[in-house]
Write a protein that holds these residues in place. Structure first.
Motif, PDB file in Angstrom:
ATOM      1  N   LEU A 195      15.657 -39.440 -17.283  1.00  0.00           N
ATOM      2  CA  LEU A 195      16.727 -38.713 -16.605  1.00  0.00           C
ATOM      3  C   LEU A 195      17.141 -39.413 -15.310  1.00  0.00           C
ATOM      4  N   LEU A 196      16.165 -39.951 -14.596  1.00  0.00           N
ATOM      5  CA  LEU A 196      16.494 -40.666 -13.368  1.00  0.00           C
ATOM      6  C   LEU A 196      17.317 -41.913 -13.665  1.00  0.00           C
ATOM      7  N   TYR A 197      16.957 -42.644 -14.710  1.00  0.00           N
ATOM      8  CA  TYR A 197      17.727 -43.841 -15.061  1.00  0.00           C
ATOM      9  C   TYR A 197      19.130 -43.471 -15.563  1.00  0.00           C
ATOM     10  N   LEU A 198      19.235 -42.327 -16.230  1.00  0.00           N
ATOM     11  CA  LEU A 198      20.564 -41.868 -16.652  1.00  0.00           C
ATOM     12  C   LEU A 198      21.453 -41.569 -15.448  1.00  0.00           C
ATOM     13  N   THR A 199      20.855 -41.065 -14.363  1.00  0.00           N
ATOM     14  CA  THR A 199      21.644 -40.863 -13.149  1.00  0.00           C
ATOM     15  C   THR A 199      22.126 -42.199 -12.596  1.00  0.00           C
ATOM     16  N   GLY A 232      29.446 -38.406  -8.546  1.00  0.00           N
ATOM     17  CA  GLY A 232      28.988 -39.787  -8.671  1.00  0.00           C
ATOM     18  C   GLY A 232      28.095 -40.196  -7.519  1.00  0.00           C
ATOM     19  N   GLY A 233      28.456 -39.775  -6.315  1.00  0.00           N
ATOM     20  CA  GLY A 233      27.627 -40.086  -5.149  1.00  0.00           C
ATOM     21  C   GLY A 233      26.267 -39.416  -5.217  1.00  0.00           C
ATOM     22  N   ALA A 234      26.241 -38.178  -5.678  1.00  0.00           N
ATOM     23  CA  ALA A 234      24.966 -37.464  -5.800  1.00  0.00           C
ATOM     24  C   ALA A 234      24.062 -38.121  -6.838  1.00  0.00           C
ATOM     25  N   PHE A 235      24.616 -38.486  -7.981  1.00  0.00           N
ATOM     26  CA  PHE A 235      23.821 -39.166  -9.009  1.00  0.00           C
ATOM     27  C   PHE A 235      23.313 -40.513  -8.511  1.00  0.00           C
ATOM     28  N   THR A 236      24.187 -41.270  -7.864  1.00  0.00           N
ATOM     29  CA  THR A 236      23.796 -42.591  -7.372  1.00  0.00           C
ATOM     30  C   THR A 236      22.738 -42.467  -6.284  1.00  0.00           C
ATOM     31  N   ALA A 237      22.910 -41.523  -5.374  1.00  0.00           N
ATOM     32  CA  ALA A 237      21.921 -41.324  -4.310  1.00  0.00           C
ATOM     33  C   ALA A 237      20.567 -40.911  -4.888  1.00  0.00           C
ATOM     34  N   THR A 238      20.581 -40.060  -5.901  1.00  0.00           N
ATOM     35  CA  THR A 238      19.330 -39.656  -6.556  1.00  0.00           C
ATOM     36  C   THR A 238      18.639 -40.855  -7.178  1.00  0.00           C
ATOM     37  N   PHE A 239      19.399 -41.683  -7.862  1.00  0.00           N
ATOM     38  CA  PHE A 239      18.840 -42.879  -8.485  1.00  0.00           C
ATOM     39  C   PHE A 239      18.256 -43.815  -7.430  1.00  0.00           C
ATOM     40  N   VAL A 240      19.000 -44.059  -6.387  1.00  0.00           N
ATOM     41  CA  VAL A 240      18.534 -44.974  -5.336  1.00  0.00           C
ATOM     42  C   VAL A 240      17.270 -44.425  -4.677  1.00  0.00           C
ATOM     43  N   LYS A 241      17.275 -43.142  -4.367  1.00  0.00           N
ATOM     44  CA  LYS A 241      16.127 -42.546  -3.675  1.00  0.00           C
ATOM     45  C   LYS A 241      14.852 -42.566  -4.511  1.00  0.00           C
TER      46      LYS A 241
END
Length: 131
Positions: A5-9, A117-126
């Motif tokens: 799920l994290l990689y999907l984000t 998109g920003g929320a998904f990308t921030a989750t992935f980065v974090k």
């Protein structure tokens, strides 16, 4: 499962941001090449994913004499009652590509796409890149 799920984000986030970029391009094209006219709210369409979301549908006549309809990006019967006249912006060669010509109407999709998109990308980065 959690890591999948994290990689999907990490995939979904940039895709949402890319679609937001396409929306900016579309809005710029509408502003540059679009024609303005007036339209009238003719009905409200219910969104079945939300019980109380009704989207105004605006009918307008394009320069070619044809009648077209566009659905609002925002719900709200209060702001757009049936019979209200609103400004419409459309592409002359493609009147079906039209929007209610009010700033909130034109940019709402862009804002939602950037936020998601920003929320998904921030989750992935974090959680993935900064481990």
């Amino acid at each position: 499962m959690k890591s999948l799920l994290l990689y999907l984000t990490g995939v979904a986030g940039p895709m949402f941001l890319m679609v937001a970029g396409l929306e900016v391009r579309n809005q710029r094209r509408l502003r540059r090449e679009g024609s303005r006219t007036s339209g009238t709210v003719v009905r409200h369409e219910q969104d079945f994913t939300e019980d109380d979301a009704y989207y105004p549908v605006v009918a307008f006549t394009a320069a070619d004499g044809q009648r077209y309809e566009c659905r609002s990006a925002y719900s709200g019967r209060r702001h757009y009652p049936v019979g209200r006249v609103v400004p419409v912006l459309y592409l002359p060669g493609s009147p079906s590509n039209s929007v209610i010509d009010m700033r909130a109407q034109r940019w709402s999709r862009f804002i939602v796409l950037v936020l998601v998109g920003g929320a998904f990308t921030a989750t992935f980065v974090k959680y993935v890149l900064l481990r």
